[in-house]
Design an enzyme around this catalytic site. Structure first.
Site, mmCIF file in Angstrom:
data_model
loop_
_atom_site.group_PDB
_atom_site.id
_atom_site.type_symbol
_atom_site.label_atom_id
_atom_site.label_comp_id
_atom_site.label_asym_id
_atom_site.label_seq_id
_atom_site.Cartn_x
_atom_site.Cartn_y
_atom_site.Cartn_z
ATOM 1 C CG PHE A 53 -4.294 4.991 -9.938
ATOM 2 C CD1 PHE A 53 -4.923 4.996 -11.169
ATOM 3 C CD2 PHE A 53 -4.987 5.433 -8.828
ATOM 4 C CE1 PHE A 53 -6.235 5.433 -11.288
ATOM 5 C CE2 PHE A 53 -6.290 5.876 -8.939
ATOM 6 C CZ PHE A 53 -6.920 5.877 -10.170
ATOM 7 C CB ALA B 31 -2.229 0.794 -4.224
ATOM 8 C CE1 TYR B 32 -7.184 -5.820 -4.710
ATOM 9 C CE2 TYR B 32 -6.328 -6.865 -6.695
ATOM 10 C CZ TYR B 32 -7.109 -6.912 -5.555
ATOM 11 O OH TYR B 32 -7.805 -8.053 -5.254
ATOM 12 C CB ALA C 181 -1.638 8.083 -3.375
ATOM 13 C CB ILE D 155 -7.477 9.519 -3.217
ATOM 14 C CG1 ILE D 155 -5.972 9.832 -3.102
ATOM 15 C CG2 ILE D 155 -8.319 10.724 -2.795
ATOM 16 C CD1 ILE D 155 -5.459 10.851 -4.090
ATOM 17 C CB THR E 5 -17.589 3.601 -5.659
ATOM 18 O OG1 THR E 5 -16.174 3.502 -5.878
ATOM 19 C CG2 THR E 5 -18.233 4.407 -6.780
ATOM 20 C CG HIS F 20 -12.296 0.951 -6.324
ATOM 21 N ND1 HIS F 20 -11.158 1.712 -6.418
ATOM 22 C CD2 HIS F 20 -12.034 -0.202 -6.979
ATOM 23 C CE1 HIS F 20 -10.243 1.050 -7.102
ATOM 24 N NE2 HIS F 20 -10.747 -0.105 -7.454
ATOM 25 C CG PHE G 69 1.106 0.059 4.316
ATOM 26 C CD1 PHE G 69 0.564 -0.653 3.261
ATOM 27 C CD2 PHE G 69 0.369 1.085 4.881
ATOM 28 C CE1 PHE G 69 -0.698 -0.337 2.769
ATOM 29 C CE2 PHE G 69 -0.892 1.412 4.397
ATOM 30 C CZ PHE G 69 -1.425 0.695 3.343
#
Length: 154
Positions: free
Chosen positions: A23, A57-58, A81, A83, A87, A89, A114
């Site tokens: 992503f 990333a999740y 990343a 960004i 919202t 999120h 990280f």
């Protein structure tokens, strides 16, 4: 006499897993290249580097945990990343990823670095992926090198 312990910045024979989010790939590809550049400049050979791509990333903490527990890697670099959008999120993803990455490192004793950008705009992400603010992938690799060597001395 005071003893000072510092990690050197040499790859030696250490093995590194680079966990890269697909992503925002226009950013994460630059982070990946920066990390590879840093590791190669400090002595890592291609066979010491493995790149694993995850959707976002999740998903990083779970795969980082699997890599760290495998015994095949001396450090895991998480490069992504997140960004900010319109919202909440962003807040959830950024918080959970940073917490998850830290937890994996603590649970396994393997440095899990990280290298996930958490920015307010695309422009900030671009700056941190190789333009004005350097390349945070390169920085994450330098941290991995130092942590691996530091842990050997403690």
């Amino acid at each position: 006499m005071i003893r000072h312990i510092e990690g050197s910045l040499q790859a030696g024979e250490h093995r590194f897993a680079l966990l890269v989010s697909r992503f925002n790939s226009f950013i994460t590809q630059q982070l990946e290249q920066g990390a590879i550049d840093a590791l190669r400049r400090h002595g890592a050979k291609e066979e010491q580097l493995h790149v694993v791509h995850v959707p976002g990333a999740y998903e990083m903490p779970l795969i980082a945990q699997k890599l760290a527990r495998s015994g095949n890697y001396d450090a895991v670099l998480c490069l992504g990343a997140v960004i900010r959008g319109g919202t909440p999120h962003f807040d959830y993803v950024a918080a959970e990823v940073s917490k998850g990455v830290a937890q994996v490192s603590m649970d396994t004793g393997v440095p899990v670095i990280f290298g996930v950008l958490t920015t307010d705009s695309i422009e900030q992400a671009i700056e941190r992926a190789g333009t004005k603010a350097g390349n945070k992938g390169f920085d994450a690799a330098m941290t991995a090198l130092e942590m691996v060597q530091l842990l050997r001395q403690i």
